[in-house]
Scaffold this motif. Sequence first.
Motif, PDB file in Angstrom:
ATOM      1  N   ILE A  77       0.709   5.367 -17.706  1.00 45.08           N
ATOM      2  CA  ILE A  77       1.374   4.786 -16.512  1.00 45.08           C
ATOM      3  C   ILE A  77       2.680   5.570 -16.370  1.00 45.08           C
ATOM      4  CG2 ILE A  77       2.173   3.039 -18.099  1.00 45.08           C
ATOM      5  CD1 ILE A  77       2.783   1.188 -15.822  1.00 45.08           C
ATOM      6  N   PRO A  78       2.780   6.214 -15.144  1.00 46.39           N
ATOM      7  CA  PRO A  78       4.143   6.713 -14.884  1.00 46.39           C
ATOM      8  C   PRO A  78       5.294   5.705 -14.457  1.00 46.39           C
ATOM      9  CG  PRO A  78       2.729   7.053 -12.835  1.00 46.39           C
ATOM     10  CD  PRO A  78       2.126   6.183 -14.050  1.00 46.39           C
ATOM     11  N   ALA A  79       6.200   5.589 -15.214  1.00 50.41           N
ATOM     12  CA  ALA A  79       7.287   4.706 -14.818  1.00 50.41           C
ATOM     13  C   ALA A  79       8.460   5.175 -15.302  1.00 50.41           C
ATOM     14  CB  ALA A  79       6.842   3.271 -15.286  1.00 50.41           C
ATOM     15  N   ASP A  80       9.547   4.418 -14.821  1.00 52.13           N
ATOM     16  CA  ASP A  80      10.997   4.902 -15.470  1.00 52.13           C
ATOM     17  C   ASP A  80      11.835   3.535 -14.803  1.00 52.13           C
ATOM     18  OD1 ASP A  80      12.749   5.997 -12.980  1.00 52.13           O
ATOM     19  OD2 ASP A  80      10.664   6.205 -12.808  1.00 52.13           O
ATOM     20  N   VAL A  81      13.179   3.592 -15.539  1.00 49.01           N
ATOM     21  CA  VAL A  81      13.993   2.569 -15.386  1.00 49.01           C
ATOM     22  C   VAL A  81      15.003   3.116 -14.773  1.00 49.01           C
ATOM     23  CG1 VAL A  81      15.529   1.068 -16.013  1.00 49.01           C
ATOM     24  CG2 VAL A  81      13.542   1.290 -17.490  1.00 49.01           C
TER      25      VAL A  81
ATOM     26  N   MET B  39       6.840  21.284 -24.217  1.00 48.27           N
ATOM     27  CA  MET B  39       7.005  22.625 -23.294  1.00 48.27           C
ATOM     28  C   MET B  39       8.144  21.994 -22.081  1.00 48.27           C
ATOM     29  SD  MET B  39       3.669  24.714 -23.021  1.00 48.27           S
ATOM     30  CE  MET B  39       4.663  26.063 -22.080  1.00 48.27           C
ATOM     31  N   THR B  40       7.814  20.825 -21.543  1.00 49.87           N
ATOM     32  CA  THR B  40       8.861  20.621 -20.456  1.00 49.87           C
ATOM     33  C   THR B  40      10.193  20.450 -20.958  1.00 49.87           C
ATOM     34  OG1 THR B  40       8.275  18.170 -20.770  1.00 49.87           O
ATOM     35  CG2 THR B  40       7.170  19.482 -19.064  1.00 49.87           C
ATOM     36  N   ALA B  41      10.156  19.780 -22.269  1.00 46.45           N
ATOM     37  CA  ALA B  41      11.837  19.858 -22.847  1.00 46.45           C
ATOM     38  C   ALA B  41      12.226  21.049 -23.131  1.00 46.45           C
ATOM     39  CB  ALA B  41      11.660  18.855 -24.161  1.00 46.45           C
ATOM     40  N   LEU B  42      11.484  22.035 -23.546  1.00 51.97           N
ATOM     41  CA  LEU B  42      11.921  23.501 -23.929  1.00 51.97           C
ATOM     42  C   LEU B  42      12.439  24.120 -22.788  1.00 51.97           C
ATOM     43  CD1 LEU B  42       9.794  24.239 -27.093  1.00 51.97           C
ATOM     44  CD2 LEU B  42      12.518  23.804 -27.026  1.00 51.97           C
ATOM     45  N   THR B  43      11.525  24.037 -21.900  1.00 50.18           N
ATOM     46  CA  THR B  43      11.951  24.825 -20.582  1.00 50.18           C
ATOM     47  C   THR B  43      12.760  24.183 -19.428  1.00 50.18           C
ATOM     48  OG1 THR B  43       9.788  24.208 -19.644  1.00 50.18           O
ATOM     49  CG2 THR B  43       9.736  26.029 -21.032  1.00 50.18           C
ATOM     50  N   ARG B  44      12.675  22.820 -20.017  1.00 50.44           N
ATOM     51  CA  ARG B  44      13.485  21.983 -18.753  1.00 50.44           C
ATOM     52  C   ARG B  44      12.944  22.349 -17.457  1.00 50.44           C
ATOM     53  NH1 ARG B  44      18.182  23.092 -22.203  1.00 50.44           N
ATOM     54  NH2 ARG B  44      19.007  21.041 -22.843  1.00 50.44           N
ATOM     55  N   LEU B  45      11.624  22.565 -17.362  1.00 52.06           N
ATOM     56  CA  LEU B  45      10.899  22.388 -16.312  1.00 52.06           C
ATOM     57  C   LEU B  45       9.970  21.266 -16.251  1.00 52.06           C
ATOM     58  CD1 LEU B  45      10.146  26.369 -16.043  1.00 52.06           C
ATOM     59  CD2 LEU B  45      11.586  24.931 -14.810  1.00 52.06           C
ATOM     60  N   ASP B  46       9.505  20.847 -14.864  1.00 52.54           N
ATOM     61  CA  ASP B  46       8.406  20.157 -14.656  1.00 52.54           C
ATOM     62  C   ASP B  46       7.006  20.654 -14.905  1.00 52.54           C
ATOM     63  OD1 ASP B  46      10.365  18.151 -14.106  1.00 52.54           O
ATOM     64  OD2 ASP B  46      10.176  18.587 -11.865  1.00 52.54           O
ATOM     65  N   LEU B  47       5.997  20.014 -14.682  1.00 55.51           N
ATOM     66  CA  LEU B  47       4.671  20.303 -15.176  1.00 55.51           C
ATOM     67  C   LEU B  47       4.371  21.361 -14.131  1.00 55.51           C
ATOM     68  CD1 LEU B  47       1.800  20.182 -16.370  1.00 55.51           C
ATOM     69  CD2 LEU B  47       1.453  18.256 -14.949  1.00 55.51           C
ATOM     70  N   GLY B  48       4.706  21.133 -12.610  1.00 55.59           N
ATOM     71  CA  GLY B  48       4.162  22.152 -11.675  1.00 55.59           C
ATOM     72  C   GLY B  48       4.389  23.573 -12.134  1.00 55.59           C
TER      73      GLY B  48
ATOM     74  N   THR C 171       5.993  17.306 -10.112  1.00 57.91           N
ATOM     75  CA  THR C 171       7.426  16.915 -10.449  1.00 57.91           C
ATOM     76  C   THR C 171       7.296  16.098 -11.769  1.00 57.91           C
ATOM     77  OG1 THR C 171       7.080  15.345  -9.045  1.00 57.91           O
ATOM     78  CG2 THR C 171       8.403  16.761  -8.362  1.00 57.91           C
ATOM     79  N   MET C 172       5.840  15.842 -12.222  1.00 55.99           N
ATOM     80  CA  MET C 172       5.793  15.197 -13.288  1.00 55.99           C
ATOM     81  C   MET C 172       6.294  15.973 -14.669  1.00 55.99           C
ATOM     82  SD  MET C 172       4.015  12.774 -15.230  1.00 55.99           S
ATOM     83  CE  MET C 172       3.483  12.625 -16.802  1.00 55.99           C
ATOM     84  N   HIS C 173       6.853  15.312 -15.615  1.00 57.04           N
ATOM     85  CA  HIS C 173       7.421  15.883 -16.872  1.00 57.04           C
ATOM     86  C   HIS C 173       7.432  14.331 -17.730  1.00 57.04           C
ATOM     87  CE1 HIS C 173      11.174  14.487 -14.650  1.00 57.04           C
ATOM     88  NE2 HIS C 173      11.520  14.263 -15.813  1.00 57.04           N
ATOM     89  N   ALA C 174       7.529  15.043 -19.240  1.00 58.14           N
ATOM     90  CA  ALA C 174       7.559  14.160 -20.108  1.00 58.14           C
ATOM     91  C   ALA C 174       8.940  13.376 -20.329  1.00 58.14           C
ATOM     92  CB  ALA C 174       7.216  14.802 -21.565  1.00 58.14           C
ATOM     93  N   SER C 175       8.902  12.188 -20.842  1.00 60.18           N
ATOM     94  CA  SER C 175      10.207  11.583 -20.931  1.00 60.18           C
ATOM     95  C   SER C 175      11.120  12.025 -21.813  1.00 60.18           C
ATOM     96  CB  SER C 175       9.888   9.890 -21.421  1.00 60.18           C
ATOM     97  OG  SER C 175       9.371   9.973 -22.730  1.00 60.18           O
ATOM     98  N   MET C 176      10.598  13.012 -23.018  1.00 59.43           N
ATOM     99  CA  MET C 176      11.374  13.498 -23.841  1.00 59.43           C
ATOM    100  C   MET C 176      12.274  14.516 -22.971  1.00 59.43           C
ATOM    101  SD  MET C 176      10.308  15.189 -27.443  1.00 59.43           S
ATOM    102  CE  MET C 176       9.695  16.577 -27.014  1.00 59.43           C
ATOM    103  N   LEU C 177      12.042  14.996 -21.947  1.00 56.94           N
ATOM    104  CA  LEU C 177      12.850  15.980 -21.184  1.00 56.94           C
ATOM    105  C   LEU C 177      14.003  15.204 -20.630  1.00 56.94           C
ATOM    106  CD1 LEU C 177      13.914  18.524 -19.641  1.00 56.94           C
ATOM    107  CD2 LEU C 177      12.235  17.958 -18.057  1.00 56.94           C
TER     108      LEU C 177
END
Length: 321
Positions: free
Chosen positions: A127-131, A196-205, A253-259
């Motif tokens: 589920i894609p969700a955030d606060v 990978m999203t954390a290390l590159t600071r990039l979204d999935l796209g 624009t999807m990325h992991a919450s770890m980013l």
Amino acid sequence: MKIAVMGAGALGGYFGGRLAAAGQEVTLIARGAHLAAIRERGLKILSPRGNLHVPAIPATDDPATVGPVDVIMFMVKNYDVESGARAIAPMLGPETMVVTCQNGVSAHERLGAIIGAGRVVPGVARIPADVPEPGVINHSAMWDTLVFGEADGQVTARVEGFRDAIVAAGATAVLPGNILHDLWRKFVSQATLASMTALTRLDLGPLRTNPDSRALFTAAMEETERVGRVAVPDLPGELVRKEWEILETLPDTMHASMLDDLNAGKRLEVDYLSGDVVRLGRKHGVPTPIHEVFLAALRPFKDGDPAGLAKDAVQEFRTRT
């Protein structure tokens, strides 16, 4: 059904809010500004499946005030599993079921070692969700699936009852044939997406469309799958291909919450993502050179942002671009 949500952030708040609105007796366990906002204004969910406001939902930062419950949705971060397991002791009755939905594949075993494996029902949340602000859950897509089941594969009355409660609340719940398969299927892509999203600071796209980064992404997923095939010998085939089918449908624009955690200077779950790939690879004699690099590169940030360097660097990058 009496339900406590231990860690009522984005995921716990979403499911807890829907269950409360449907008439279940739900208590949210949260902290800080998020808890204060829920107590003052209730919980708000923004979702394409229907917005929701639960104006008077019980919320606390002390599980000892709740008492025994039927179900605990255990939604704390991986690095809080052990402390969270000890904290929920006052809510454990003789028949309490604890549904745990951390990232990765090891949380249910770590939780079970403290509260008893028989209480624990492993789960996978997709589920894609955030606060976006305290007291508000932003759910950004139509899918809101909670997959959970007994570790031994049995379909018991307790998991059927909780599934029915979630479905009646307007969310999606699935009882799989083998929850360990589901944990590893998600882990194959999740561990790589996070690192990978954390290390590159990039979204999935950009990672998905650039041939070199896509090749690295795929190789890291294949590395994880090789570990999984030794750890869980009956793991289904073609996990990388099946996970890429899902990854292709996600927004650029999807990325992991770890980013998000990295950018905010928070602790990281890297030890339970690439870290568990490496740990289990060593345990089972499977080389994991890609995830070893991911782990080594992110380890300096696992306890938070050293000296505030990451936030400063991100701000400078955004200013220049």
